[in-house]
Write an enzyme that holds these catalytic residues in place. Structure first.
Site, short mmCIF file in Angstrom:
data_model
loop_
_atom_site.label_atom_id
_atom_site.label_comp_id
_atom_site.label_asym_id
_atom_site.label_seq_id
_atom_site.Cartn_x
_atom_site.Cartn_y
_atom_site.Cartn_z
N LYS A 108 0.82 -1.21 0.00
CA LYS A 108 0.00 0.00 0.00
C LYS A 108 0.86 1.27 0.00
O LYS A 108 0.48 2.26 -0.65
CB LYS A 108 -0.96 0.01 1.18
CG LYS A 108 -0.34 0.11 2.54
CD LYS A 108 -1.41 0.16 3.62
CE LYS A 108 -0.78 0.23 5.00
NZ LYS A 108 0.07 1.41 5.19
N THR A 109 1.99 1.24 0.71
CA THR A 109 2.85 2.43 0.73
C THR A 109 3.44 2.68 -0.65
O THR A 109 3.54 3.83 -1.10
CB THR A 109 3.96 2.27 1.78
OG1 THR A 109 3.37 2.02 3.06
CG2 THR A 109 4.82 3.53 1.86
N ASP B 3 -2.44 8.07 4.48
CA ASP B 3 -2.04 6.68 4.70
C ASP B 3 -2.56 6.23 6.07
O ASP B 3 -2.83 7.06 6.95
CB ASP B 3 -0.51 6.56 4.65
CG ASP B 3 -0.03 5.13 4.51
OD1 ASP B 3 -0.87 4.25 4.24
OD2 ASP B 3 1.18 4.90 4.67
N GLU B 4 -2.69 4.92 6.26
CA GLU B 4 -3.14 4.34 7.53
C GLU B 4 -4.43 4.99 8.02
O GLU B 4 -4.59 5.30 9.21
CB GLU B 4 -2.03 4.48 8.60
CG GLU B 4 -0.69 3.86 8.23
CD GLU B 4 -0.68 2.34 8.31
OE1 GLU B 4 -1.75 1.75 8.51
OE2 GLU B 4 0.41 1.76 8.16
N GLN C 36 -6.40 -3.97 10.41
CA GLN C 36 -5.26 -3.65 11.27
C GLN C 36 -5.49 -2.41 12.13
O GLN C 36 -4.53 -1.79 12.59
CB GLN C 36 -4.00 -3.46 10.42
CG GLN C 36 -3.60 -4.70 9.64
CD GLN C 36 -2.26 -4.53 8.94
OE1 GLN C 36 -1.21 -4.44 9.59
NE2 GLN C 36 -2.28 -4.46 7.63
N ARG D 225 2.79 -10.23 10.91
CA ARG D 225 4.17 -9.71 10.99
C ARG D 225 5.17 -10.74 10.44
O ARG D 225 6.30 -10.41 10.13
CB ARG D 225 4.55 -9.38 12.44
CG ARG D 225 3.78 -8.29 13.16
CD ARG D 225 3.58 -7.04 12.36
NE ARG D 225 2.34 -7.12 11.60
CZ ARG D 225 2.08 -6.40 10.50
NH1 ARG D 225 2.99 -5.59 10.01
NH2 ARG D 225 0.93 -6.52 9.87
#
Length: 627
Positions: free
Chosen positions: A31-32, A213-214, A243, A592
């Protein structure tokens, strides 16, 4: 990375600019990269001025990485992207320009946690309240400000006595110091836009496009700010509601999930391919999160085949920790996996002790993520207090810290004499000058204090790295550093911290710029690439990180899901919203891992019988092994 290197789903999200856009991106789905590529697309293909693009990231580290990547893609200097920042950094950039409209003076300063606590200690003393309320009051104030409606929040929530009085007096002390706390940055920016429509219009016209973002971690006040700034529907938000794990900070995944209700013409893009983890890990995590009702559905997948996930039951926490340490040793010794690529993740910090003991016993290096941050160290706070006192003479907390550091003979008796001559609305520095003029202090202490008062105004205009060196030299701080260091090694370590401060300060033009950076960097203190050893970390602190090997431990009812998050206060029934947040924590922990995932629980912990976490039963047996 140019658009040809993006997947079809990523390219679609990058190219679309016709209406508000939401990109729901699974863990490890790039996504980044997609967000960075969209900014580059706006600049290179569509001709947007990068200085007129507001791009919000979650951490300073993410912002710096995106800037460097954009420099490579667009061939533009980093200075061309002045609004690629965290929410707090972007808002403070606005706030410090217009703070006088809200009754502050320039330069506006940010108070760190230790300064906030100093104010609160004073408030509790004034109100004759026990100091046991300190941490509760700090959390209460933070939550109230992040709610966007502080007084309404205080009236509705909390157990701390005299809540409104604490809140009001604490803010008075902040204002007297010409400072704001971290949560004020967002609250006051919102207030600036709502109270002064001309300022809101100015920034609406400043930004041609906004990207966040996020977005699943945004709170109500952050959403208000975005809604106040947005024009022409030029908005892209990226995130993963799976998340969203920061409810305790006010984050609400509902803003992400309900984006299409706020913007009915919004376009939704799904990034479902996981580039990080094996197919087995992705399938297991997806099976767990599928039990959450409140989510945007995604079908995440991976092309990487791997081993089954190991699920282990142990008799007690000592057995669990010993086995985990042994497995770490095997990965390090036989599979040559670097120690920093191994993580042990847990829901709450109290459960870490047995793992620390086992790792020490096995002589396996480890580091505790979330230990004391750089800017919390004594010598760093001392030096910064000198700099703050120089540029903000009204900051009594910072000046009080250094008034007798190094020793100047200003003990409790002398300090009380200073307070005795202090007049209302007089800063502590002004009170010191008054005490010297009235000759109420011993001659030696008065002379030393006068030297400090003469030193600070001159320091205010020095370049920040030179200012730190002057403090070390003229205030004889190096000798003081040696006096409280426990050993030569400790002294060397502390001196290296100051050397790092000097380097960081050399990158800034003014002391105020350096101090702003130091205050805002607190977001990233748990995300340090220099840490060596197996990572011991809470799941919250591990978000955004990835490891080849992950042990998710202490997976028991009451720990994950945590009993406090699950039960409705004062009732026996379960809190479905709390369970869903805890399930998202489980999802974050599992994703993770890139290659090896181990899940474990102990039948007894701290001498009491336990039950396995309900989330373990949500993983299909075909994805599990036990050996």
């Amino acid at each position: 990375m140019d658009e040809q290197q993006l997947s079809a789903a990523q390219q679609s999200a990058v190219a679309y600019v016709s209406s508000p856009t939401i990109v729901t991106a699974g863990a490890g789905s790039g996504k980044t990269r997609t967000l960075t590529s969209k900014i580059a697309h706006l600049v290179n293909k569509l001709g947007y001025d990068p200085a007129r693009i507001l791009a919000i990231t979650f951490t300073n580290k993410a912002a710096e990485e995106m800037k460097q990547r954009l420099v490579e893609i667009t061939a533009r200097p980093v200075a061309d992207f002045p609004w690629l920042r965290t929410f707090h950094s972007a808002c403070f950039k606005i706030l410090k320009v217009h703070c006088e409209l809200l009754g502050y003076r320039k330069p506006l300063m940010i108070h760190a946690d230790h300064q906030q606590k100093a104010h609160l200690k004073k408030v509790l003393a004034e109100l004759n309240l026990d100091k046991k309320y300190l941490y509760g009051a700090a959390g209460m104030i933070s939550r109230a400000k992040n709610s966007g409606r502080p007084l309404a929040y205080l009236n509705a929530f909390g157990k701390t006595p005299r809540r409104s009085e604490i809140y009001t007096r604490y803010n008075e002390l902040l204002e007297q110091s010409n400072s704001v706390d971290f949560d004020d940055i967002l609250l006051l920016t919102r207030d600036l836009f709502t109270r002064f429509p001309e300022i809101k219009r100015q920034y609406q016209e400043t930004f041609d496009y906004i990207l966040v973002d996020e977005f699943q971690d945004s709170n109500g006040i952050q959403n208000e700010i975005i809604n106040l700034l947005i024009r022409n529907g030029n908005l892209t938000v990226v995130g993963d509601d799976y998340q969203s794990i920061y409810k305790f900070r006010g984050a609400d995944p509902g803003h992400f999930i309900n984006f299409a209700k706020v913007y009915p013409d919004a376009q939704l893009f799904r990034l479902e391919k996981n580039y990080r983890s094996t197919a087995q890990i992705v399938a297991a995590a997806d099976a767990v999160i599928a039990n959450n009702a409140n989510r945007i559905d995604k079908q995440c997948f991976s092309d990487r085949d791997g081993e089954l996930i190991q699920l282990k039951r142990f008799y007690d926490e000592e057995d669990e920790a010993a086995w985990v340490a042994e497995k770490c040793w095997e990965y390090i010794s036989y599979e040559k996996i670097p120690v920093e690529q191994i993580a042990i993740l847990f829901r709450t910090k109290f459960t870490s002790l047995s793992f620390e003991r086992a790792l020490r016993s096995g002589r396996i290096p480890y580091t505790m993520v979330g230990a004391q941050g750089f800017f919390q160290r004594r010598e760093v706070q001392d030096i910064n207090a000198y700099l703050i006192s120089a540029v903000n003479p009204r900051d009594d907390v910072s000046f009080e810290r250094i008034i007798n550091v190094p020793k100047r003979g200003i003990g409790p008796a002398a300090y009380n004499k200073i307070l005795a001559v202090r007049q209302p609305d007089m800063s502590l520095q002004q009170a010191c000058a008054q005490a010297i003029a009235r000759k109420v202090l011993p001659k030696k202490a008065a002379a030393a204090l006068q030297q400090l008062l003469d030193f600070l105004p001159a320091l205010a205009h020095v370049h920040p790295d030179h200012a730190i060196r002057q403090v070390m030299r003229e205030m004889e701080y190096d000798a003081y550093l040696k006096s409280f260091s426990e050993s030569e090694e400790d002294y060397t370590s502390r001196k290296e911290n100051i050397d790092q401060m000097v380097f960081s300060a050399s990158q800034k033009q003014t002391i105020a710029d350096y101090l702003e950076d130091a205050a805002l960097i607190r977001e990233d203190q748990d995300d340090d690439d220099s840490l060596y050893g197996v990572r011991l970390s809470t799941i919250h602190a591990a978000k955004g990180l990835e490891f080849k090997v992950v042990f998710v431990v202490t997976l028991e009812e009451g720990i994950l899901p945590h009993r406090r998050s699950v039960m409705i206060e004062g009732h026996d029934e379960e809190n479905q919203e709390g369970i869903e947040e805890e399930r998202r924590l489980m999802y974050v922990a599992m994703t993770r891992a890139s290659d090896h995932l181990h899940l474990s629980w102990a039948a007894r912990r701290r001498g009491e019988a336990t039950q396995p976490s309900r989330f373990l039963h949500e993983i299909p047996e075909r994805l599990l092994r036990d050996a």
